[in-house]
Design a protein around this motif. Structure first.
Motif, PDB file in Angstrom:
ATOM      1  N   GLY A   1       0.817  -1.210   0.000  1.00  0.00           N
ATOM      2  CA  GLY A   1       0.000   0.000   0.000  1.00  0.00           C
ATOM      3  C   GLY A   1       0.838   1.243   0.000  1.00  0.00           C
ATOM      4  N   ASP A   2       1.950   1.219   0.765  1.00  0.00           N
ATOM      5  CA  ASP A   2       2.828   2.377   0.812  1.00  0.00           C
ATOM      6  C   ASP A   2       3.533   2.586  -0.512  1.00  0.00           C
ATOM      7  OD1 ASP A   2       5.924   3.309   1.855  1.00  0.00           O
ATOM      8  OD2 ASP A   2       4.175   4.468   2.528  1.00  0.00           O
ATOM      9  N   ALA A   3       3.787   1.441  -1.254  1.00  0.00           N
ATOM     10  CA  ALA A   3       4.491   1.546  -2.529  1.00  0.00           C
ATOM     11  C   ALA A   3       3.655   2.264  -3.564  1.00  0.00           C
ATOM     12  CB  ALA A   3       4.865   0.148  -3.028  1.00  0.00           C
ATOM     13  N   ARG A   4       2.344   2.324  -3.358  1.00  0.00           N
ATOM     14  CA  ARG A   4       1.482   3.008  -4.313  1.00  0.00           C
ATOM     15  C   ARG A   4       1.243   4.467  -3.933  1.00  0.00           C
ATOM     16  NH1 ARG A   4      -1.354  -1.962  -3.815  1.00  0.00           N
ATOM     17  NH2 ARG A   4      -2.852  -0.971  -2.414  1.00  0.00           N
ATOM     18  N   ALA A   5       1.937   4.941  -2.931  1.00  0.00           N
ATOM     19  CA  ALA A   5       1.698   6.309  -2.468  1.00  0.00           C
ATOM     20  C   ALA A   5       2.294   7.319  -3.434  1.00  0.00           C
ATOM     21  CB  ALA A   5       2.288   6.487  -1.074  1.00  0.00           C
ATOM     22  N   GLU A   6       1.623   8.468  -3.558  1.00  0.00           N
ATOM     23  CA  GLU A   6       2.112   9.568  -4.377  1.00  0.00           C
ATOM     24  C   GLU A   6       2.911  10.555  -3.524  1.00  0.00           C
ATOM     25  OE1 GLU A   6      -0.918   8.376  -4.593  1.00  0.00           O
ATOM     26  OE2 GLU A   6      -1.428   8.071  -6.707  1.00  0.00           O
ATOM     27  N   HIS A   7       3.925  11.138  -4.118  1.00  0.00           N
ATOM     28  CA  HIS A   7       4.742  12.141  -3.455  1.00  0.00           C
ATOM     29  C   HIS A   7       4.901  13.332  -4.392  1.00  0.00           C
ATOM     30  CE1 HIS A   7       5.825   9.200  -0.350  1.00  0.00           C
ATOM     31  NE2 HIS A   7       6.020   8.347  -1.338  1.00  0.00           N
ATOM     32  N   LEU A   8       4.846  14.525  -3.828  1.00  0.00           N
ATOM     33  CA  LEU A   8       4.998  15.753  -4.610  1.00  0.00           C
ATOM     34  C   LEU A   8       6.413  16.291  -4.461  1.00  0.00           C
ATOM     35  CD1 LEU A   8       1.623  17.470  -3.684  1.00  0.00           C
ATOM     36  CD2 LEU A   8       2.271  16.690  -5.966  1.00  0.00           C
ATOM     37  N   ILE A   9       7.021  16.630  -5.586  1.00  0.00           N
ATOM     38  CA  ILE A   9       8.327  17.279  -5.605  1.00  0.00           C
ATOM     39  C   ILE A   9       8.138  18.623  -6.294  1.00  0.00           C
ATOM     40  CG2 ILE A   9      10.714  17.145  -6.394  1.00  0.00           C
ATOM     41  CD1 ILE A   9      10.456  14.126  -6.401  1.00  0.00           C
ATOM     42  N   VAL A  10       8.361  19.718  -5.571  1.00  0.00           N
ATOM     43  CA  VAL A  10       8.065  21.052  -6.111  1.00  0.00           C
ATOM     44  C   VAL A  10       9.241  21.999  -5.880  1.00  0.00           C
ATOM     45  CG1 VAL A  10       5.594  20.769  -5.734  1.00  0.00           C
ATOM     46  CG2 VAL A  10       6.990  21.853  -3.981  1.00  0.00           C
ATOM     47  N   SER A  11       9.249  23.055  -6.666  1.00  0.00           N
ATOM     48  CA  SER A  11      10.212  24.133  -6.482  1.00  0.00           C
ATOM     49  C   SER A  11       9.615  25.394  -7.090  1.00  0.00           C
ATOM     50  CB  SER A  11      11.553  23.798  -7.152  1.00  0.00           C
ATOM     51  OG  SER A  11      12.513  24.804  -6.865  1.00  0.00           O
ATOM     52  N   VAL A  12      10.186  26.533  -6.729  1.00  0.00           N
ATOM     53  CA  VAL A  12       9.718  27.817  -7.242  1.00  0.00           C
ATOM     54  C   VAL A  12      10.884  28.510  -7.933  1.00  0.00           C
ATOM     55  CG1 VAL A  12      10.198  29.073  -5.096  1.00  0.00           C
ATOM     56  CG2 VAL A  12       8.418  29.900  -6.638  1.00  0.00           C
ATOM     57  N   SER A  13      10.582  29.277  -8.969  1.00  0.00           N
ATOM     58  CA  SER A  13      11.630  29.857  -9.807  1.00  0.00           C
ATOM     59  C   SER A  13      12.536  30.823  -9.066  1.00  0.00           C
ATOM     60  CB  SER A  13      11.000  30.562 -11.014  1.00  0.00           C
ATOM     61  OG  SER A  13      10.098  31.581 -10.580  1.00  0.00           O
ATOM     62  N   ASN A  14      12.036  31.438  -8.013  1.00  0.00           N
ATOM     63  CA  ASN A  14      12.848  32.401  -7.263  1.00  0.00           C
ATOM     64  C   ASN A  14      12.404  32.365  -5.809  1.00  0.00           C
ATOM     65  OD1 ASN A  14      14.489  34.428  -6.374  1.00  0.00           O
ATOM     66  ND2 ASN A  14      13.629  36.038  -7.676  1.00  0.00           N
ATOM     67  N   HIS A  15      13.317  32.012  -4.916  1.00  0.00           N
ATOM     68  CA  HIS A  15      12.970  31.927  -3.500  1.00  0.00           C
ATOM     69  C   HIS A  15      13.210  33.242  -2.762  1.00  0.00           C
ATOM     70  CE1 HIS A  15      12.083  27.615  -3.120  1.00  0.00           C
ATOM     71  NE2 HIS A  15      12.976  27.454  -4.085  1.00  0.00           N
ATOM     72  N   ARG A  16      13.769  34.234  -3.442  1.00  0.00           N
ATOM     73  CA  ARG A  16      14.009  35.536  -2.802  1.00  0.00           C
ATOM     74  C   ARG A  16      13.760  36.647  -3.823  1.00  0.00           C
ATOM     75  NH1 ARG A  16      18.212  39.275  -1.218  1.00  0.00           N
ATOM     76  NH2 ARG A  16      17.955  39.856   0.987  1.00  0.00           N
ATOM     77  N   VAL A  17      12.647  37.326  -3.656  1.00  0.00           N
ATOM     78  CA  VAL A  17      12.265  38.422  -4.552  1.00  0.00           C
ATOM     79  C   VAL A  17      12.690  39.737  -3.920  1.00  0.00           C
ATOM     80  CG1 VAL A  17      10.339  39.579  -5.697  1.00  0.00           C
ATOM     81  CG2 VAL A  17      10.303  37.092  -5.389  1.00  0.00           C
ATOM     82  N   THR A  18      13.443  40.548  -4.648  1.00  0.00           N
ATOM     83  CA  THR A  18      13.917  41.838  -4.136  1.00  0.00           C
ATOM     84  C   THR A  18      13.064  42.962  -4.714  1.00  0.00           C
ATOM     85  OG1 THR A  18      15.549  41.957  -5.928  1.00  0.00           O
ATOM     86  CG2 THR A  18      16.263  41.016  -3.836  1.00  0.00           C
ATOM     87  N   VAL A  19      12.648  43.847  -3.848  1.00  0.00           N
ATOM     88  CA  VAL A  19      11.816  44.996  -4.232  1.00  0.00           C
ATOM     89  C   VAL A  19      12.686  46.248  -4.225  1.00  0.00           C
ATOM     90  CG1 VAL A  19       9.822  46.406  -3.610  1.00  0.00           C
ATOM     91  CG2 VAL A  19       9.729  43.917  -3.344  1.00  0.00           C
ATOM     92  N   THR A  20      12.824  46.872  -5.364  1.00  0.00           N
ATOM     93  CA  THR A  20      13.596  48.100  -5.527  1.00  0.00           C
ATOM     94  C   THR A  20      12.629  49.270  -5.733  1.00  0.00           C
ATOM     95  OG1 THR A  20      13.755  47.711  -7.909  1.00  0.00           O
ATOM     96  CG2 THR A  20      15.521  46.819  -6.518  1.00  0.00           C
ATOM     97  N   PRO A  21      13.127  50.517  -5.731  1.00  0.00           N
ATOM     98  CA  PRO A  21      12.226  51.663  -5.922  1.00  0.00           C
ATOM     99  C   PRO A  21      11.426  51.624  -7.220  1.00  0.00           C
ATOM    100  CG  PRO A  21      14.328  52.395  -5.050  1.00  0.00           C
ATOM    101  CD  PRO A  21      14.490  50.941  -5.361  1.00  0.00           C
ATOM    102  N   ASN A  22      11.936  50.972  -8.257  1.00  0.00           N
ATOM    103  CA  ASN A  22      11.208  50.908  -9.531  1.00  0.00           C
ATOM    104  C   ASN A  22      10.541  49.559  -9.752  1.00  0.00           C
ATOM    105  OD1 ASN A  22      13.537  49.464  -9.819  1.00  0.00           O
ATOM    106  ND2 ASN A  22      14.082  50.281 -11.829  1.00  0.00           N
ATOM    107  N   TYR A  23      10.311  48.816  -8.678  1.00  0.00           N
ATOM    108  CA  TYR A  23       9.668  47.507  -8.796  1.00  0.00           C
ATOM    109  C   TYR A  23       8.230  47.670  -9.272  1.00  0.00           C
ATOM    110  CZ  TYR A  23       7.840  42.922  -7.406  1.00  0.00           C
ATOM    111  OH  TYR A  23       7.249  41.693  -7.399  1.00  0.00           O
ATOM    112  N   SER A  24       7.853  46.920 -10.300  1.00  0.00           N
ATOM    113  CA  SER A  24       6.501  47.031 -10.867  1.00  0.00           C
ATOM    114  C   SER A  24       5.760  45.705 -10.856  1.00  0.00           C
ATOM    115  CB  SER A  24       6.589  47.551 -12.307  1.00  0.00           C
ATOM    116  OG  SER A  24       7.381  46.682 -13.114  1.00  0.00           O
TER     117      SER A  24
END
Length: 264
Positions: A23-46
């Motif tokens: 039963g455990d062998a049929r379990a689903e697992h999610l592997i995820v990531s995000v394109s940028n883990h640190r977004v910097t906001v500058t004075p001209n950030y839009s």
């Protein structure tokens, strides 16, 4: 007899163990990531858009369910206290605040993304229990002397979500998750120009046949850099000095303006 009983017990234990492993062998697992883990906001950030991508891994190489998978992604920003006010027209010409509702420690940014309408993914009671969708997420409020969430049709609750949505800070998009293959997916996460600073959590929940079968989470951070960050840090860590410097700058600006615009 004792030996037979012992052998039978061992055989039953092995059978149960093998069933558990299978039963455990049929379990689903999610592997995820995000394109940028640190977004910097500058004075001209839009604003910008992050990309969440991932895959569904199945232990044992079992086939994908006949009905396929469904995915719901919830992005939640830093929690803050906010107030929603209701205005009324007085004397036919003046708008005044008639009533208000305080929202306590609610997400400053909240986005719900899915691959199809939520009511097609799971039953209403599951959606409520998992807090999936803007109508199901918990928005704690101060209602008189009590603290509680209210029904989705409550005027203050609806107004609160509408006002946040107008600024792009609350959103629900049931076609934002795209399955590139039966087990590979991606989702865009739009961030408006006035996105709050802080840590954001991303909750990913996987459904099959209307049942929740796997979940995981990740996070990213939004930070200010440059002069804005310097000012924010100074105001937070050296409040008295920041106030004195600001007052002096205001006096200096007024004095210079009086010289420039002085009439001889």
């Amino acid at each position: 007899m004792r030996r037979r009983a012992t052998c039978s017990t061992i055989g039953l234990a092995l059978l149960l163990g093998s069933a558990f492993v299978a039963g455990d062998a049929r379990a689903e697992h999610l592997i995820v990531s995000v394109s940028n883990h640190r977004v910097t906001v500058t004075p001209n950030y839009s604003g910008e858009e992050l990309v969440l991508f991932g895959s569904i891994e199945r232990d044992g190489g079992a086939p994908v369910p006949r009905t396929g998978y469904d995915l719901v992604v919830t992005v939640s920003g830093p929690r803050v206290d906010m107030v929603t006010r209701r205005k009324e027209r007085t004397l036919g010409i003046i708008w005044v605040n008639a009533d208000s509702r305080q929202f306590l420690q609610v997400p400053s940014y909240l986005a719900v993304f899915a691959n199809r309408p939520l009511d097609k993914i799971a039953a209403p009671d599951i959606l409520r229990r998992q807090q999936l969708g803007l109508n199901n997420v918990l928005l704690m409020q101060r209602v008189g002397p009590d603290y509680a969430d209210v029904v989705a049709s409550d005027p203050f609750r609806r107004a609160f979500i509408r006002l946040r949505a107008e600024h792009g800070l609350y959103r629900e998009n049931t076609s934002a998750v795209t399955f590139l293959t039966p087990t590979l997916f991606r989702a865009g996460i739009p961030l408006p120009a006035e996105v709050p600073i802080g840590t954001y959590t991303i909750g990913i929940k996987l459904f099959a046949g209307g049942a929740l079968i796997a979940k995981t989470d990740t996070a990213f951070e939004i930070v200010k850099v440059g002069f804005e960050q310097f000012v924010a840090t100074a105001a937070r860590q050296h409040g008295l000095l920041y106030g004195v410097v600001t007052a002096c700058m205001g006096l200096m600006a007024g004095w210079m303006a009086s010289i420039v615009f002085r009439k001889d």
